[in-house]
Design a protein around this motif. Structure first.
Motif, PDB file in Angstrom:
ATOM      1  N   SER A  93      39.132  -5.619 -27.451  1.00 26.78           N
ATOM      2  CA  SER A  93      39.322  -6.525 -26.310  1.00 26.78           C
ATOM      3  C   SER A  93      40.646  -6.237 -25.608  1.00 26.78           C
ATOM      4  O   SER A  93      40.780  -6.477 -24.404  1.00 26.78           O
ATOM      5  N   GLN A  94      41.638  -5.715 -26.342  1.00 22.21           N
ATOM      6  CA  GLN A  94      42.913  -5.365 -25.719  1.00 22.21           C
ATOM      7  C   GLN A  94      42.712  -4.211 -24.735  1.00 22.21           C
ATOM      8  O   GLN A  94      43.247  -4.218 -23.630  1.00 22.21           O
TER       9      GLN A  94
ATOM     10  N   ASP B 273      39.842  -3.382 -23.311  1.00 22.30           N
ATOM     11  CA  ASP B 273      39.013  -3.870 -22.211  1.00 22.30           C
ATOM     12  C   ASP B 273      39.866  -4.581 -21.174  1.00 22.30           C
ATOM     13  O   ASP B 273      39.677  -4.390 -19.968  1.00 22.30           O
ATOM     14  N   ALA B 274      40.790  -5.425 -21.642  1.00 24.67           N
ATOM     15  CA  ALA B 274      41.608  -6.195 -20.716  1.00 24.67           C
ATOM     16  C   ALA B 274      42.380  -5.271 -19.791  1.00 24.67           C
ATOM     17  O   ALA B 274      42.441  -5.498 -18.583  1.00 24.67           O
ATOM     18  N   CYS B 275      42.966  -4.224 -20.356  1.00 26.93           N
ATOM     19  CA  CYS B 275      43.740  -3.284 -19.546  1.00 26.93           C
ATOM     20  C   CYS B 275      42.855  -2.565 -18.544  1.00 26.93           C
ATOM     21  O   CYS B 275      43.170  -2.478 -17.353  1.00 26.93           O
ATOM     22  N   LEU B 276      41.754  -2.018 -19.044  1.00 22.96           N
ATOM     23  CA  LEU B 276      40.885  -1.233 -18.170  1.00 22.96           C
ATOM     24  C   LEU B 276      40.331  -2.097 -17.047  1.00 22.96           C
ATOM     25  O   LEU B 276      40.225  -1.664 -15.900  1.00 22.96           O
ATOM     26  N   ALA B 277      40.014  -3.360 -17.363  1.00 21.34           N
ATOM     27  CA  ALA B 277      39.419  -4.244 -16.363  1.00 21.34           C
ATOM     28  C   ALA B 277      40.411  -4.614 -15.280  1.00 21.34           C
ATOM     29  O   ALA B 277      40.029  -5.159 -14.250  1.00 21.34           O
ATOM     30  N   MET B 278      41.699  -4.360 -15.510  1.00 22.41           N
ATOM     31  CA  MET B 278      42.671  -4.612 -14.452  1.00 22.41           C
ATOM     32  C   MET B 278      43.034  -3.337 -13.703  1.00 22.41           C
ATOM     33  O   MET B 278      44.046  -3.276 -13.012  1.00 22.41           O
ATOM     34  N   GLY B 279      42.202  -2.311 -13.880  1.00 27.21           N
ATOM     35  CA  GLY B 279      42.412  -1.096 -13.105  1.00 27.21           C
ATOM     36  C   GLY B 279      43.474  -0.183 -13.670  1.00 27.21           C
ATOM     37  O   GLY B 279      44.040   0.620 -12.946  1.00 27.21           O
ATOM     38  N   LEU B 280      43.762  -0.316 -14.958  1.00 34.51           N
ATOM     39  CA  LEU B 280      44.726   0.603 -15.561  1.00 34.51           C
ATOM     40  C   LEU B 280      43.984   1.770 -16.197  1.00 34.51           C
ATOM     41  O   LEU B 280      42.811   1.656 -16.563  1.00 34.51           O
ATOM     42  N   THR B 281      44.694   2.886 -16.354  1.00 32.54           N
ATOM     43  CA  THR B 281      44.070   4.058 -16.952  1.00 32.54           C
ATOM     44  C   THR B 281      44.111   3.945 -18.475  1.00 32.54           C
ATOM     45  O   THR B 281      44.866   3.146 -19.021  1.00 32.54           O
ATOM     46  N   ARG B 282      43.304   4.757 -19.133  1.00 32.12           N
ATOM     47  CA  ARG B 282      43.351   4.798 -20.590  1.00 32.12           C
ATOM     48  C   ARG B 282      44.726   5.243 -21.067  1.00 32.12           C
ATOM     49  O   ARG B 282      45.211   4.814 -22.108  1.00 32.12           O
TER      50      ARG B 282
ATOM     51  N   ASN C 193      31.838  -4.010 -12.458  1.00 27.68           N
ATOM     52  CA  ASN C 193      33.166  -3.421 -12.244  1.00 27.68           C
ATOM     53  C   ASN C 193      33.255  -2.059 -12.939  1.00 27.68           C
ATOM     54  O   ASN C 193      34.331  -1.593 -13.283  1.00 27.68           O
TER      55      ASN C 193
ATOM     56  N   MET D 115      32.690  -1.191 -15.842  1.00 24.95           N
ATOM     57  CA  MET D 115      33.235  -1.152 -17.197  1.00 24.95           C
ATOM     58  C   MET D 115      32.302  -0.422 -18.159  1.00 24.95           C
ATOM     59  O   MET D 115      32.729   0.047 -19.211  1.00 24.95           O
TER      60      MET D 115
ATOM     61  N   TYR E 146      39.958   2.490 -10.297  1.00 30.48           N
ATOM     62  CA  TYR E 146      41.189   1.760 -10.618  1.00 30.48           C
ATOM     63  C   TYR E 146      41.511   0.749  -9.522  1.00 30.48           C
ATOM     64  O   TYR E 146      41.924  -0.372  -9.802  1.00 30.48           O
TER      65      TYR E 146
ATOM     66  N   ARG F  94      38.771  -2.120  -9.621  1.00 30.24           N
ATOM     67  CA  ARG F  94      38.901  -3.150 -10.651  1.00 30.24           C
ATOM     68  C   ARG F  94      40.008  -4.151 -10.317  1.00 30.24           C
ATOM     69  O   ARG F  94      40.085  -5.202 -10.936  1.00 30.24           O
TER      70      ARG F  94
ATOM     71  N   PHE G  80      37.184 -12.168 -20.274  1.00 23.87           N
ATOM     72  CA  PHE G  80      36.317 -11.850 -21.418  1.00 23.87           C
ATOM     73  C   PHE G  80      36.025 -13.055 -22.293  1.00 23.87           C
ATOM     74  O   PHE G  80      36.602 -14.128 -22.141  1.00 23.87           O
TER      75      PHE G  80
ATOM     76  N   ASN H 273      42.116 -12.658 -24.640  1.00 23.18           N
ATOM     77  CA  ASN H 273      42.735 -11.432 -25.138  1.00 23.18           C
ATOM     78  C   ASN H 273      44.065 -11.144 -24.454  1.00 23.18           C
ATOM     79  O   ASN H 273      44.218 -10.130 -23.796  1.00 23.18           O
TER      80      ASN H 273
ATOM     81  N   PHE I  52      47.960  -9.934 -24.146  1.00 21.81           N
ATOM     82  CA  PHE I  52      48.666  -8.837 -24.819  1.00 21.81           C
ATOM     83  C   PHE I  52      49.747  -9.408 -25.723  1.00 21.81           C
ATOM     84  O   PHE I  52      50.172 -10.542 -25.555  1.00 21.81           O
TER      85      PHE I  52
ATOM     86  N   HIS J 210      50.724  -0.951 -11.288  1.00 19.95           N
ATOM     87  CA  HIS J 210      50.117  -0.592 -10.008  1.00 19.95           C
ATOM     88  C   HIS J 210      51.184  -0.416  -8.925  1.00 19.95           C
ATOM     89  O   HIS J 210      50.861  -0.316  -7.750  1.00 19.95           O
TER      90      HIS J 210
ATOM     91  N   ARG K 164      46.243 -13.810 -15.215  1.00 20.05           N
ATOM     92  CA  ARG K 164      46.518 -12.374 -15.193  1.00 20.05           C
ATOM     93  C   ARG K 164      45.588 -11.668 -14.207  1.00 20.05           C
ATOM     94  O   ARG K 164      45.990 -10.774 -13.470  1.00 20.05           O
TER      95      ARG K 164
ATOM     96  N   GLU L  17      45.395   9.726 -15.255  1.00 22.19           N
ATOM     97  CA  GLU L  17      44.402   9.859 -16.316  1.00 22.19           C
ATOM     98  C   GLU L  17      44.195  11.321 -16.676  1.00 22.19           C
ATOM     99  O   GLU L  17      44.020  11.672 -17.840  1.00 22.19           O
TER     100      GLU L  17
END
Lengths: 309, 278, 303
Positions: A177-178, A180-189, B78, B80, B108, B111, B118, B122, B124, B139, B187, C11
């Motif tokens: 879930s950590q 997922d949270a990052c990716l869902a905010m448009g961050l890269t892996r 989105n 995912m 990117y 999203r 979720f 979750n 951080f 960003h 967030r 990426e």
């Protein structure tokens, strides 16, 4: 009449299986006791034989003489830690990168399979084979001779599969879930890994790295032909002339770890050599125990700091 | 309702909340639309030909039994699902006038516009403030004043400001489950999304926190499209304007929420509503 | 990162940096395999050593030239036999102890096992092999002399005992994991049918954990086969066909340790040593393959 016979037979059977159960439990308890006795007596025996030597004046601070059979083990101690640090400097980034690739990026298919098989192969190769390869590749082909850097690379090959697996496991244990949270905010892996996953996995990574350091510290077979079986007779710790053969920090000079030192002189008959051997073994054991304890403490402390505030 | 909830409702900025109409459609303006979306996990065909439209100012609920494909569908919106190995999405997803289900789409940026909340809260392992500023910083937002304002606006938007304004630099893990979930919403709000996807956002929360989140969703729907996957049918009927029912990977029935709950057309939906299965 | 990089490029950076790490490791492994194989095979091609003579010859002496062939004596059978002997013997010693300890830890005293026994056994993994060797040299070899009334006390038996201690933690830890992975419902089902705890362990738990236990054993054997210095210190280092478990002998690894630095790269003697290295590498590849086969079979059984 018939009834009571059956009951008697049944009771006998129950009695028998209960007895078997008790015997089995007894045997297993004995085995566990034996194993614990072996471990404890081994550690105590080494310490008992060697700790006295550690307090001999000069043992920890003097260089060895007469090919190691006299004097102290100061250089061996230094070389062991120096080798360990060099090894970690090389192996940690590579293992970290490799683990991140395997957890985050690895595409399904033959490439990933080949890579993980390669790492598995490396982990099961005897360290003597790694040492032979290091000897041929770095000492002979690259012309580095017996040098700390050859030894450190051989140890790196030995250490990478252990570290990669530990870091991989640590990253996989971070709740998805950590990620997922990052990716869902448009961050890269990449950002996710660098800023969220690795910090979250840090306690487990630190524990694993320190534990692996203990293994590297005691390894000898891979070093025999790479970093060599002797330290220079005199080392200058103040010299910054990295090309000088007596400069302690020169990575192209030969060096001898504590474990190799034990192997070199274990067969020497003189009482002084025997004292040195046991003293070295006790020192090695203490270092390994410290790494063991340190890894647990460091991991726990980090985890506590993360969950608390 | 309990006094605690009353207090909470008062704390929600009334101008943002506004009077909400639920149960019926209130807008024609489509923000996000799917055409014949199919999802495959390896060989498994998890979702068949789903076409739906989501409207501005409205809340759309996706309901159905477990494994029916509603969360799978939500995660397609989105993109995912691209993060799951072996998962493939076909069909068109239209946002802002163009198909986003393409290789060239900048997912990117996308999203940022289509946020997601979720099932499990979750946050951080960072402070409350950093939880909100983390993604904007990455960003490219650097200005501290802008970031500070963003923190306050997002927390107010998520009705959390009054509770946490004095402990912004404390760990997010010190918050209760409901507060954590509202922090996750805050967030998401910091990214100023047009669409927010909620994936069973209340299933890990107690009833009071659940009502708080529901009320929050109602206040967030203004100028946005909100899509919520839920198991809780009362929740769907309380908050949503339209509802889609999924069953075994098919989108079975779609309509205004009142019609779906009171006059279901499909037998499977009727059975589901009457508790024949769940 | 001072400037903001477009996410897509970022990426790509991540993918290439981490991919490069994996590629580097893979490349090194491939280079290693290739190099060992090339060196090891050149013994037979370039130097003209007879393969059959190498694998089945019983005479090993690199310092003496065989008049008939003009080559050193390169019969590696004694080394191969000794290597297998210590591997198998040490596994036979360690296996019952390891499995017994694992059963105790998982089934009988889980709390004690997890809190006390397991950390203690894992400590054994960390003890350097030279320390094992040193203790073997002083304690076990001494015990051999006293018990069996022999002169030296070096040989396969003390080597196997030392190795057994070294592979014990590997097999024990993996066996504990294997037994823990057996679903609790299996045990409850069996106990509900009226079986005793021991019958349950024997017929249900061990049986369903067999593939994982076999993997544990193979991993232990891999370690035993490749272990070098600890064995070197207690086995005597005489390269002859072993005639008893208390006669000095030499394994593949111990011969490599003593001879590798002696002969110049490119000489026949050196090439022959690489052939021994090739055997070691081949064996560890075979061990990996066996583990994969067991894993694939287990996966198939579970469906």
């Amino acid at each position: 009449m018939g009834n009571s016979q059956t009951t008697a037979a049944q009771e006998a059977r129950i009695e028998r299986s209960m007895r078997n159960d008790r015997i089995a439990t007894g045997v297993l308890t004995a085995i566990v006791a034996l194993v614990m006795a072996i471990v404890v007596s081994m550690v105590l025996y080494i310490l008992a034989q060697g700790v006295g030597q550690l307090f001999q004046p000069g043992f920890l601070t003097e260089a060895s003489r007469a090919n190691g059979t006299e004097g102290g083990i100061a250089y061996q101690l230094f070389d062991s830690f120096y080798l360990l640090i060099l090894t970690l400097i090389i192996s940690l980034p590579i293992s970290l990168g490799g683990a991140v690739f395997l957890v985050e990026y690895a595409p399904e298919g033959p490439i990933t399979k080949i890579a993980s098989t390669a790492i598995e192969t490396l982990s099961s190769l005897p360290s003597i084979v790694v040492g032979m390869f290091g000897f041929l590749m770095f000492s002979v082909n690259f012309g580095w001779g017996y040098s700390l850097i050859s030894g450190a690379i051989a140890l790196t090959m030995f250490n990478i599969p252990i570290l990669t697996r530990v870091i991989q496991q640590a990253l996989e244990d971070v709740p998805s879930s950590q990620r997922d949270a990052c990716l869902a905010m448009g961050l890269t892996r990449w950002e996710t890994t660098l800023h969220v996953l690795i910090p979250a996995a840090m306690p487990a990574i630190v524990t694993g790295v320190v534990l692996s350091a203990g293994r590297v510290f005691g390894e000898a077979a891979a070093l025999l032909f790479t970093s060599g079986m002797s330290s220079p007779a005199r080392l200058n710790f103040l010299s910054l002339n990295f090309a000088s053969p007596t400069c302690a920090w020169n990575i192209f000079r030969p060096g001898e770890s504590l474990a190799v030192h034990i192997y070199k002189i274990y067969g020497e008959g003189s009482p002084e050599a025997q004292h040195i051997v046991w003293g070295t073994a006790a020192l090695l054991m203490i270092c390994v125990l410290l790494f063991n304890v340190l890894s647990r403490i460091a991991g726990k402390a980090l985890a506590r700091r993360m969950t608390a505030e | 309702m309990t006094t605690e909830t009353d207090q909470f409702l008062k704390s929600v900025d009334s101008s943002e909340r506004g009077p909400r109409v639920t149960g019926v459609a209130i807008s024609d303006e489509v923000m996000l639309e799917t055409k014949d979306v199919n999802v495959y996990y390896g060989d498994h065909h998890a979702l068949h030909d789903t076409s739906l439209a989501f409207h501005k100012d409205e809340i759309t609920a996706l309901i159905g039994p477990s494994g029916c494909g509603k969360s799978t569908f939500l995660r397609s919106l989105n993109l995912m699902n691209r993060e799951i190995k072996g998962c493939r999405v076909t069909g068109e997803i239209l946002y802002d006038g163009h198909n986003i289900n393409t290789k060239t789409e900048n997912l990117y940026e996308l999203r940022k516009s289509i946020g997601m909340v979720f099932q499990q809260p979750n946050p951080f392992h960072k402070s409350i403030r950093e939880n909100i500023t983390f993604a904007p910083k990455r960003h490219g937002v650097r200005d501290k004043a802008v970031l500070d304002q963003m923190v306050e606006e997002s927390l107010r938007g998520a009705a959390l400001w009054d509770e946490v304004k004095d402990k912004l630099d404390k760990s997010a893990f010190a918050l209760s489950g409901g507060q954590q979930q509202r922090l996750c919403i805050a967030r998401t709000l910091a990214m100023k999304p047009d669409v927010i996807l909620f994936d069973e956002p209340c299933s890990a929360l107690d009833p009071i926190s659940t009502l708080a989140i529901e009320d929050l969703m109602l206040s967030l729907a203004k100028d946005r499209a909100i899509i919520i996957v839920t198991h809780n049918m009362e929740q769907a009927s309380r908050v949503s304007n339209r509802t889609a029912f999924f069953y075994m990977g098919d989108m079975v029935e779609y309509g205004e929420t009142e019609q779906i709950f009171q006059r279901p057309k499909d037998k499977r939906l009727n059975d589901y509503l009457t508790g024949m299965f769940s | 990162m001072a400037k903001q990089m477009p996410k897509r490029n970022l990426e790509k950076v991540g993918l290439s940096v981490t991919g490069a790490c994996v590629a580097l490791v893979t490349l090194v492994v491939v280079a290693l395999i290739f190099m060992v194989a090339q060196r090891g095979i050149s013994t037979f091609i370039k130097d003209g050593v007879n393969i059959a003579e190498f694998f089945f010859g019983t005479e090993w002496n690199l310092a003496v030239t065989n008049e008939a062939t003009g080559l050193p004596y390169t019969g590696a059978l004694p080394l191969i036999v000794t290597s297998f002997a210590v591997t198998i013997l040490s596994t036979v010693i360690a296996l019952p102890i390891a499995i017994g300890a694992a059963i105790y830890t998982v089934e009988i005293q889980p709390k004690f096992g997890q809190k006390v026994f397991q950390p203690l056994v894992e400590l054994l993994t960390g003890i350097p092999s030279v320390v094992f060797g040193l203790i073997g040299f002083h304690v076990i070899v001494g015990a051999m002399r006293a018990i069996f009334n022999v002169d030296l006390g070096l040989g396969i038996l003390p080597g196997s005992i030392v190795l057994a201690c070294m592979i014990l933690p590997t097999i024990t830890t993996l066996s504990i994991d294997a037994l823990r992975a057996v679903p609790q419902s299996y045990r409850e089902g069996s106990l509900a049918l009226g079986y005793t705890r021991w019958q349950t362990i024997w017929h249900v738990v061990l049986k369903s954990a067999t593939p994982s236990l076999m993997t544990a054993v193979i991993l232990g054997m891999t370690r035993a086969f490749g272990e070098t210095l600890a064995v070197r210190m207690v086995i005597g280092g005489v390269e002859v066909m072993p005639t008893g478990v208390l006669e000095s002998a030499s394994t593949i690894t111990t011969t490599l340790t003593t001879s590798m630095a002696v002969y110049a790269t490119g000489s026949v003697q050196n090439d022959v040593l690489w052939s021994l290295g090739l055997i070691l590498m081949g064996m560890s590849l075979i061990f990996i393959m066996i583990i994969h086969i067991i894993g694939a079979k287990g996966a198939k059984q579970r469906g």
